[in-house]
Design an enzyme around this catalytic site. Structure first.
Site, PDB file in Angstrom:
ATOM      1  N   LEU A 111       3.215  -9.478  15.652  1.00 30.08           N
ATOM      2  CA  LEU A 111       4.429  -9.890  15.729  1.00 30.08           C
ATOM      3  C   LEU A 111       5.509  -9.075  14.933  1.00 30.08           C
ATOM      4  CD1 LEU A 111       3.798 -13.674  14.996  1.00 30.08           C
ATOM      5  CD2 LEU A 111       4.065 -12.458  16.954  1.00 30.08           C
ATOM      6  N   GLY A 112       4.749  -8.251  14.049  1.00 38.00           N
ATOM      7  CA  GLY A 112       5.945  -7.261  13.267  1.00 38.00           C
ATOM      8  C   GLY A 112       6.264  -7.914  11.801  1.00 38.00           C
ATOM      9  N   GLY A 121     -26.838   3.211   2.118  1.00 44.16           N
ATOM     10  CA  GLY A 121     -27.686   3.892   3.070  1.00 44.16           C
ATOM     11  C   GLY A 121     -27.927   2.876   4.218  1.00 44.16           C
ATOM     12  N   ASN A 122     -27.753   1.460   3.819  1.00 42.29           N
ATOM     13  CA  ASN A 122     -27.774   0.323   4.740  1.00 42.29           C
ATOM     14  C   ASN A 122     -26.478  -0.038   5.583  1.00 42.29           C
ATOM     15  OD1 ASN A 122     -30.067  -1.160   2.404  1.00 42.29           O
ATOM     16  ND2 ASN A 122     -30.331  -1.611   4.772  1.00 42.29           N
ATOM     17  N   SER A 123     -25.404   0.765   5.213  1.00 44.72           N
ATOM     18  CA  SER A 123     -24.199   0.572   5.803  1.00 44.72           C
ATOM     19  C   SER A 123     -24.261   0.752   7.412  1.00 44.72           C
ATOM     20  CB  SER A 123     -23.219   1.407   5.235  1.00 44.72           C
ATOM     21  OG  SER A 123     -22.839   0.810   3.841  1.00 44.72           O
ATOM     22  N   ASP A 176     -13.637  -1.668  10.002  1.00 38.94           N
ATOM     23  CA  ASP A 176     -14.659  -0.663   9.443  1.00 38.94           C
ATOM     24  C   ASP A 176     -15.875  -0.694  10.415  1.00 38.94           C
ATOM     25  OD1 ASP A 176     -15.933   1.211   7.634  1.00 38.94           O
ATOM     26  OD2 ASP A 176     -16.885  -0.482   6.508  1.00 38.94           O
ATOM     27  N   HIS A 234     -16.869   3.954   7.934  1.00 43.36           N
ATOM     28  CA  HIS A 234     -16.982   4.697   6.750  1.00 43.36           C
ATOM     29  C   HIS A 234     -18.260   5.678   6.767  1.00 43.36           C
ATOM     30  CE1 HIS A 234     -19.273   1.395   5.061  1.00 43.36           C
ATOM     31  NE2 HIS A 234     -19.982   2.272   4.451  1.00 43.36           N
TER      32      HIS A 234
END
Length: 412
Positions: A308-309, A251-253, A179, A149
């Protein structure tokens, strides 16, 4: 003498006559008096000396066995984690991403009449959007782990190192389902962080979060590991978070969560907050998961996961009642992708999955994570329950599509 007694006799006679009249017309006075006298006598007769206390036999129990703690050692302890910070912080970078977007404009501006006055410069209708995050250099080749992100939709990604160097980065690959994203920079003498085995992380361990909160510059916060294996948070499709109370802010992400020795244990990803700032509940992706994503994106350009769907749900009491399920615990198949591995093996909607590869199945989210780790092409034994009968099928594990295929996430 007779004259002296006559005045005294008449009052006595009058009193006796008055008493006889009253007793003749009001006999209840005698009854009430009798009752009062009787109750008084009864109270006196009931009164008895206190009963003697009977001695109870002593309880034959031994004192419970408890464990005494050793005296608390109040030694000097660790006064500083500066060595860990000096080891890890140089490898944590600032990530600046930017993209051009079309500026909203009034429809009349497209009219030729107004264009002759205001012109038709499309570049004037564009504006630059920027976002800020962090990243961690994990190899000498210049590979950087960060959050998806942080750089999602970016036209340009710029990296700023702690030593002052800046450069543009290439996006190697992204994995929105965890992510995570991998970037690459071409610089010499890069600081590289050591990766710890996150499975050795224990609740109560010291944790240091390093990043660039609010763009103020590289910042270190301290806390402990609050929990491990956090999932069912609804943040990502695949969740196995480390929880910490070390302050994590916007900002730490993509920044580093390191242990007391300066080794990376996780990539800071998200917080739970009512204010937008840190409230002591932060989440990091453990290094073991991040390392696998890194290898897949670098070597294959995508993350390969088993599939596996099917879409599965836990069997709640209301769901069991609506589907008339009276069976051992498991997860129920709520949808099957047409032509997928499960459909080809004969699995149907409403089937109850009891176990996969011999492992009892109680949670759909955990099952999806376990299946994702299986190499596509492997034959996977699945035990089912249908119409009161147990039976097994073998499913050839497929590769999970990069984009969701109906049914929507979460799916296995």
């Amino acid at each position: 003498m007779r004259r002296f007694l006559v005045p005294l006799i008449w009052p006595v006679v009058c009193g006796v006559l008055l008493a006889l009249v009253l007793l003749d017309h009001m006999p209840q006075i005698i009854d009430s008096g009798d009752r009062l006298a009787g109750s008084s006598q009864q109270d006196q007769s009931v009164a008895a000396p206190p009963a003697m206390q009977v001695a109870t036999p002593p309880v034959q129990r031994t004192p419970p066995v408890t464990r005494d703690a050793t005296p608390l050692q109040r030694g000097p302890g660790t006064a500083s984690y500066s060595d860990a910070v000096q080891k890890a912080a140089p490898a944590v970078v600032n990530v600046y991403s930017s993209r051009l977007v079309e500026r909203d404009h009034h429809p009349l501006m497209s009219d030729p009449f107004f264009e002759q006055f205001f012109g038709n410069s499309r570049s004037g209708r564009r504006r630059m959007l920027s976002s800020l995050g962090s990243g961690v250099i994990v190899s000498d080749e210049g590979y950087i782990l960060t959050n998806n992100h942080v750089i999602s939709g970016a036209d340009e990604v710029q990296i700023a190192l702690r030593d002052g160097r800046e450069t543009l980065a290439t996006v190697i690959g992204t994995d929105p389902e965890t992510d995570l994203a991998v970037l690459k920079i071409d610089l010499d003498n890069l600081p590289v962080i050591d990766l710890a085995d996150a499975t050795n992380t224990r609740v109560g361990d010291i944790a240091l979060a390093i990043g660039n909160p609010f763009g103020v510059g590289q910042t270190v916060t301290m806390g402990i590991i609050s929990a491990t294996g956090r999932n069912h948070l609804g943040l990502n499709a695949y969740e196995d978070f480390i929880q910490t109370d070390a302050a994590i802010n916007p900002g730490n992400s993509g920044g580093a969560l390191v242990n007391a020795e300066g080794a990376l244990v996780g990539i800071n990803t998200a917080i739970f907050s009512r204010t937008g700032g840190s409230q002591g509940i932060g989440f990091a992706i453990p290094t073991n998961l991040a390392h696998g994503i890194l290898n897949d994106l670098v070597t294959r350009g995508r993350v390969v996961r088993g599939w596996l769907g099917i879409e599965a749900r836990e069997v709640s009491s209301s769901l069991a009642s609506s589907l008339d399920i009276n069976a051992p615990r498991g997860v129920v198949v709520s949808d099957v992708v047409e032509g997928g591995p499960a459909a080809q093996a004969g699995i149907r909607v409403g089937d109850l999955i009891l176990s996969i590869d011999g492992k009892p199945l109680l949670d759909a989210q955990t099952a999806m994570v376990d299946i994702a780790e299986i190499e596509p092409g492997k034959q996977l034994p699945v035990e089912l329950y249908r119409s009161g009968k147990r039976f097994g099928v073998n499913v050839s594990v497929g590769e999970r599509p990069s984009r969701p295929v109906s049914p929507a996430q979460p799916e296995s």
